[in-house]
Design an enzyme around this catalytic site. Structure first.
Site: not given
Length: 285
Positions: A44, A126, A128
């Site tokens: 990111h 997100h 993840e």
């Protein structure tokens, strides 16, 4: 010119990000004429992703079964069903999922396999967390951002496992753990999946922010860990600014002359971006 610069020792890329980027660069150098893709943005940080794209790394969200070339799995990981799809394709797969994120994925799978209802503390949007949650059986896991989102009635088992997004503040995770344990209603299994490197960044950055006039947090606007660091700093110093490049300081019209400036950076921020900011502050402050 600023009166003083205080630079965080822990600022910048973590080992997982560094390995992902260096591996991508080596793959691109050794396969200059081949099709090399990243499954989602590799990290990111828009500036790094842009450099890699110029070197030939394209960013995709899906891989067709008959697709050729090489795909690199992003540092944040991908859902397990997408990973299975890659195994069934003809494309060469290089998994650059951060080892700490892998630990989170394995923890979710272990808890699910052992019939725990899983609380994942983090940001449900997100990548993840989207990836990690996929390792749980259907309807056996929920994502909450903090203790205030916790609804005891939504827990569907006496056995509760609790894990965390790797980059959230430690306080948020342990507040949820305490709330569950204090209810005395569950058999709990706690697996600490927090990243020590990120926690150190958060602690050091907060301490610096307390002692400076202006706090600069360098990192991608899409970086969750950078945003967390910036928020932690802002809680103790309202003159905290998250920036991606030095040009943003100019656009913000910050007056740095004769000020004490603190500088830190998120786990996806490369050394050259930190140096550019430091040089810019010194030369243009």
């Amino acid at each position: 010119m600023p009166k003083k610069l205080i630079i965080s020792d822990s600022a910048g890329v973590c080992f997982g990000v560094e390995k992902a980027v260096t591996t991508a660069e080596k793959v691109l150098e050794s396969n200059p004429n081949q099709n090399v893709k990243s499954f989602g943005p590799l990290i990111h940080n828009p500036q790094v992703v842009d450099i890699l794209q110029k070197k030939g790394l394209s960013v995709v969200d899906e891989i067709k079964k008959n697709e050729k070339g090489t795909v690199i799995i992003r540092a944040h990981g991908i859902p397990n069903y997408k990973e299975e799809g890659l195994k069934n394709s003809e494309i060469n797969v290089i998994d650059m999922t951060c080892p700490i994120v892998k630990k989170l994925q394995f923890a979710v799978k272990y808890l699910s396999d052992n019939d725990y209802f899983i609380l994942i503390v983090g940001n449900k949007n997100h990548p993840e967390i989207i990836g990690a949650k996929s390792y749980a059986k259907e309807s056996s896991a929920i994502v909450i951002k903090d203790k205030f989102e916790l609804k005891i009635e939504e827990i569907k088992s006496k056995k509760v496992g609790i894990v965390a997004q790797t980059t959230i503040p430690k306080k948020l995770f342990w507040e949820v753990v305490s709330t569950i344990e204090e209810s005395n209603k569950f058999e709990t299994k706690i697996i600490d999946t927090l990243c020590d490197d990120i926690n150190n960044k958060q602690i050091e950055s907060e301490e610096i922010a307390k002692d400076v006039d202006i706090m600069l947090v360098i990192g991608g606007k899409n970086s969750s860990n950078t945003k967390e660091i910036a928020q932690i700093c802002k809680n103790v110093n309202r003159n905290t600014f998250q920036i991606e490049t030095f040009e943003e300081i100019i656009n913000l019209n910050l007056k740095l002359d004769d000020k004490i400036i603190g500088i830190t950076a998120g786990a996806s921020t490369p050394p050259w971006l930190i140096k550019e900011t430091i040089d810019g502050v010194l030369l243009n402050g």
